[in-house]
Design a protein around this motif. Sequence first.
Motif, PDB file in Angstrom:
ATOM      1  N   LEU A   1       5.648  17.438  -0.572  1.00  0.00           N
ATOM      2  CA  LEU A   1       6.331  18.475  -1.360  1.00  0.00           C
ATOM      3  C   LEU A   1       6.791  17.949  -2.716  1.00  0.00           C
ATOM      4  O   LEU A   1       6.651  18.630  -3.734  1.00  0.00           O
ATOM      5  CB  LEU A   1       7.524  19.034  -0.581  1.00  0.00           C
ATOM      6  N   VAL A   2       7.346  16.733  -2.740  1.00  0.00           N
ATOM      7  CA  VAL A   2       7.834  16.158  -4.002  1.00  0.00           C
ATOM      8  C   VAL A   2       6.678  15.995  -4.987  1.00  0.00           C
ATOM      9  O   VAL A   2       6.827  16.275  -6.178  1.00  0.00           O
ATOM     10  CB  VAL A   2       8.544  14.809  -3.745  1.00  0.00           C
ATOM     11  N   GLN A   3       5.525  15.564  -4.496  1.00  0.00           N
ATOM     12  CA  GLN A   3       4.372  15.391  -5.375  1.00  0.00           C
ATOM     13  C   GLN A   3       3.816  16.724  -5.855  1.00  0.00           C
ATOM     14  O   GLN A   3       3.349  16.840  -6.984  1.00  0.00           O
ATOM     15  CB  GLN A   3       3.274  14.602  -4.658  1.00  0.00           C
ATOM     16  N   ARG A   4       3.843  17.747  -5.018  1.00  0.00           N
ATOM     17  CA  ARG A   4       3.258  19.040  -5.380  1.00  0.00           C
ATOM     18  C   ARG A   4       4.173  19.885  -6.266  1.00  0.00           C
ATOM     19  O   ARG A   4       3.699  20.647  -7.092  1.00  0.00           O
ATOM     20  CB  ARG A   4       2.901  19.842  -4.120  1.00  0.00           C
ATOM     21  N   VAL A   5       5.486  19.757  -6.084  1.00  0.00           N
ATOM     22  CA  VAL A   5       6.425  20.585  -6.844  1.00  0.00           C
ATOM     23  C   VAL A   5       6.487  20.148  -8.305  1.00  0.00           C
ATOM     24  O   VAL A   5       6.544  20.976  -9.211  1.00  0.00           O
ATOM     25  CB  VAL A   5       7.828  20.541  -6.192  1.00  0.00           C
ATOM     26  N   ALA A   6       6.453  18.831  -8.543  1.00  0.00           N
ATOM     27  CA  ALA A   6       6.555  18.323  -9.914  1.00  0.00           C
ATOM     28  C   ALA A   6       5.238  18.550 -10.655  1.00  0.00           C
ATOM     29  O   ALA A   6       4.160  18.393 -10.096  1.00  0.00           O
ATOM     30  CB  ALA A   6       6.886  16.839  -9.883  1.00  0.00           C
ATOM     31  N   GLY A   7       5.353  18.918 -11.908  1.00  0.00           N
ATOM     32  CA  GLY A   7       4.176  19.097 -12.751  1.00  0.00           C
ATOM     33  C   GLY A   7       3.551  17.758 -13.119  1.00  0.00           C
ATOM     34  O   GLY A   7       4.141  16.692 -12.913  1.00  0.00           O
ATOM     35  N   LEU A   8       2.363  17.808 -13.696  1.00  0.00           N
ATOM     36  CA  LEU A   8       1.629  16.595 -14.060  1.00  0.00           C
ATOM     37  C   LEU A   8       2.394  15.759 -15.087  1.00  0.00           C
ATOM     38  O   LEU A   8       2.465  14.530 -14.961  1.00  0.00           O
ATOM     39  CB  LEU A   8       0.240  16.966 -14.597  1.00  0.00           C
ATOM     40  N   GLU A   9       3.002  16.410 -16.072  1.00  0.00           N
ATOM     41  CA  GLU A   9       3.753  15.674 -17.100  1.00  0.00           C
ATOM     42  C   GLU A   9       4.966  14.969 -16.502  1.00  0.00           C
ATOM     43  O   GLU A   9       5.277  13.829 -16.852  1.00  0.00           O
ATOM     44  CB  GLU A   9       4.187  16.613 -18.213  1.00  0.00           C
ATOM     45  N   VAL A  10       5.646  15.658 -15.596  1.00  0.00           N
ATOM     46  CA  VAL A  10       6.816  15.053 -14.936  1.00  0.00           C
ATOM     47  C   VAL A  10       6.376  13.848 -14.113  1.00  0.00           C
ATOM     48  O   VAL A  10       7.041  12.803 -14.115  1.00  0.00           O
ATOM     49  CB  VAL A  10       7.534  16.099 -14.058  1.00  0.00           C
TER      50      VAL A  10
ATOM     51  N   SER B   1       0.862  -1.196   0.000  1.00  0.00           N
ATOM     52  CA  SER B   1       0.000   0.000   0.000  1.00  0.00           C
ATOM     53  C   SER B   1       0.891   1.238   0.000  1.00  0.00           C
ATOM     54  O   SER B   1       1.260   1.746   1.049  1.00  0.00           O
ATOM     55  CB  SER B   1      -0.934  -0.011   1.209  1.00  0.00           C
ATOM     56  N   GLY B   2       1.227   1.682  -1.187  1.00  0.00           N
ATOM     57  CA  GLY B   2       2.110   2.828  -1.358  1.00  0.00           C
ATOM     58  C   GLY B   2       1.356   4.141  -1.326  1.00  0.00           C
ATOM     59  O   GLY B   2       0.156   4.196  -1.037  1.00  0.00           O
ATOM     60  N   SER B   3       2.054   5.198  -1.669  1.00  0.00           N
ATOM     61  CA  SER B   3       1.459   6.535  -1.620  1.00  0.00           C
ATOM     62  C   SER B   3       0.878   6.974  -2.956  1.00  0.00           C
ATOM     63  O   SER B   3       0.370   8.077  -3.081  1.00  0.00           O
ATOM     64  CB  SER B   3       2.516   7.553  -1.169  1.00  0.00           C
ATOM     65  N   GLY B   4       0.963   6.101  -3.966  1.00  0.00           N
ATOM     66  CA  GLY B   4       0.426   6.446  -5.280  1.00  0.00           C
ATOM     67  C   GLY B   4      -1.087   6.364  -5.320  1.00  0.00           C
ATOM     68  O   GLY B   4      -1.751   6.024  -4.329  1.00  0.00           O
ATOM     69  N   GLU B   5      -1.633   6.669  -6.489  1.00  0.00           N
ATOM     70  CA  GLU B   5      -3.080   6.607  -6.676  1.00  0.00           C
ATOM     71  C   GLU B   5      -3.571   5.176  -6.468  1.00  0.00           C
ATOM     72  O   GLU B   5      -2.971   4.224  -6.952  1.00  0.00           O
ATOM     73  CB  GLU B   5      -3.424   7.080  -8.085  1.00  0.00           C
ATOM     74  N   ASP B   6      -4.632   5.018  -5.715  1.00  0.00           N
ATOM     75  CA  ASP B   6      -5.203   3.710  -5.353  1.00  0.00           C
ATOM     76  C   ASP B   6      -4.230   2.865  -4.538  1.00  0.00           C
ATOM     77  O   ASP B   6      -4.304   1.628  -4.544  1.00  0.00           O
ATOM     78  CB  ASP B   6      -5.643   2.925  -6.598  1.00  0.00           C
TER      79      ASP B   6
ATOM     80  N   VAL C   1       5.731  10.853 -16.383  1.00  0.00           N
ATOM     81  CA  VAL C   1       6.987  10.245 -16.841  1.00  0.00           C
ATOM     82  C   VAL C   1       7.641   9.449 -15.720  1.00  0.00           C
ATOM     83  O   VAL C   1       8.145   8.334 -15.940  1.00  0.00           O
ATOM     84  CB  VAL C   1       7.944  11.342 -17.375  1.00  0.00           C
ATOM     85  N   ARG C   2       7.622   9.991 -14.505  1.00  0.00           N
ATOM     86  CA  ARG C   2       8.231   9.297 -13.365  1.00  0.00           C
ATOM     87  C   ARG C   2       7.523   7.979 -13.063  1.00  0.00           C
ATOM     88  O   ARG C   2       8.153   7.026 -12.605  1.00  0.00           O
ATOM     89  CB  ARG C   2       8.165  10.186 -12.114  1.00  0.00           C
ATOM     90  N   GLU C   3       6.216   7.939 -13.245  1.00  0.00           N
ATOM     91  CA  GLU C   3       5.437   6.762 -12.866  1.00  0.00           C
ATOM     92  C   GLU C   3       5.448   5.660 -13.920  1.00  0.00           C
ATOM     93  O   GLU C   3       5.039   4.543 -13.639  1.00  0.00           O
ATOM     94  CB  GLU C   3       3.990   7.170 -12.567  1.00  0.00           C
ATOM     95  N   ARG C   4       5.921   5.940 -15.132  1.00  0.00           N
ATOM     96  CA  ARG C   4       5.883   4.942 -16.220  1.00  0.00           C
ATOM     97  C   ARG C   4       6.587   3.628 -15.865  1.00  0.00           C
ATOM     98  O   ARG C   4       6.026   2.551 -16.091  1.00  0.00           O
ATOM     99  CB  ARG C   4       6.475   5.530 -17.492  1.00  0.00           C
ATOM    100  N   PRO C   5       7.820   3.658 -15.333  1.00  0.00           N
ATOM    101  CA  PRO C   5       8.460   2.366 -15.020  1.00  0.00           C
ATOM    102  C   PRO C   5       7.702   1.565 -13.968  1.00  0.00           C
ATOM    103  O   PRO C   5       7.656   0.333 -14.038  1.00  0.00           O
ATOM    104  CB  PRO C   5       9.851   2.751 -14.499  1.00  0.00           C
ATOM    105  N   TYR C   6       7.087   2.248 -13.007  1.00  0.00           N
ATOM    106  CA  TYR C   6       6.348   1.555 -11.948  1.00  0.00           C
ATOM    107  C   TYR C   6       5.057   0.959 -12.506  1.00  0.00           C
ATOM    108  O   TYR C   6       4.678  -0.154 -12.144  1.00  0.00           O
ATOM    109  CB  TYR C   6       6.082   2.509 -10.791  1.00  0.00           C
ATOM    110  N   LEU C   7       4.425   1.688 -13.415  1.00  0.00           N
ATOM    111  CA  LEU C   7       3.229   1.170 -14.078  1.00  0.00           C
ATOM    112  C   LEU C   7       3.582  -0.049 -14.931  1.00  0.00           C
ATOM    113  O   LEU C   7       2.854  -1.058 -14.930  1.00  0.00           O
ATOM    114  CB  LEU C   7       2.601   2.265 -14.946  1.00  0.00           C
TER     115      LEU C   7
ATOM    116  N   TYR D   1       6.902   6.410  -7.571  1.00  0.00           N
ATOM    117  CA  TYR D   1       8.207   7.059  -7.600  1.00  0.00           C
ATOM    118  C   TYR D   1       8.572   7.635  -6.233  1.00  0.00           C
ATOM    119  O   TYR D   1       9.700   7.488  -5.763  1.00  0.00           O
ATOM    120  CB  TYR D   1       8.188   8.167  -8.660  1.00  0.00           C
ATOM    121  N   VAL D   2       7.621   8.302  -5.601  1.00  0.00           N
ATOM    122  CA  VAL D   2       7.877   8.918  -4.286  1.00  0.00           C
ATOM    123  C   VAL D   2       8.250   7.853  -3.269  1.00  0.00           C
ATOM    124  O   VAL D   2       9.168   8.035  -2.461  1.00  0.00           O
ATOM    125  CB  VAL D   2       6.650   9.738  -3.819  1.00  0.00           C
ATOM    126  N   ASP D   3       7.545   6.719  -3.295  1.00  0.00           N
ATOM    127  CA  ASP D   3       7.860   5.638  -2.357  1.00  0.00           C
ATOM    128  C   ASP D   3       9.278   5.104  -2.587  1.00  0.00           C
ATOM    129  O   ASP D   3      10.031   4.905  -1.629  1.00  0.00           O
ATOM    130  CB  ASP D   3       6.862   4.481  -2.531  1.00  0.00           C
TER     131      ASP D   3
END
Length: 196
Positions: free
Chosen positions: A167-176, A100-105, A179-185, A110-112
């Motif tokens: 802060l890490v989630q809020r500072v990065a834009g949606l596009e960034v 149960s990470g900090s990502g959606e659902d 891109v960060r989440e692609r390998p985890y997906l 990436y943050v984890d």
Amino acid sequence: ALARLGVNFRESDPYFHHDLAFYTNWLPFEKAVYTWTMVLVVGVSVLVVLLYSLTPGLRWERAGLRMSARVRRHLSVLAALLLLITMWSYRLHSYDLLISGSGEDGVFSYVDHQWLLPGLLLLSIVTAAVAITVLLSGWTGQLRTSFIAVTVLVVLSVSVQEIIPWLVQRVAGLEVQIVRERPYLATRTDFTRRAF
């Protein structure tokens, strides 16, 4: 029996590189031992404080709480034990992030991986140092040092687990973020496909 005799899957997770049997065999056992250890140490600590409060060794006066050297040393040992168990909880929490990470659902993100896992390792090291500090300063009667060390640990814990990931989630834009989440997906998709 599962923790000792469990069969290996010969397949490891991509982040901790443990065989998947670790998560089905060893980790549930370790969590159960952790829970019972925490209940035992907290229960004994409460009982010890209650019993000491019935003696002249621990009493409340106008100037504050007064305790004898023997009581102070005993309580500092118990506090150090509680801190070491807290250090253990950070280890277990790092494995829980995969579930149960900090990502959606509640997915591992990436943050984890890049922030919380190193942060939990840092918290474990700092907690061990604070446990030693509390033990030594409580033994020698320097309670202010213990208080400062525990306060620093609490502030660091809140910062690492709550403030920095936010802060890490809020500072990065949606596009960034995408891109960060692609390998985890891709990893989740691969494991789901193989599971079915």
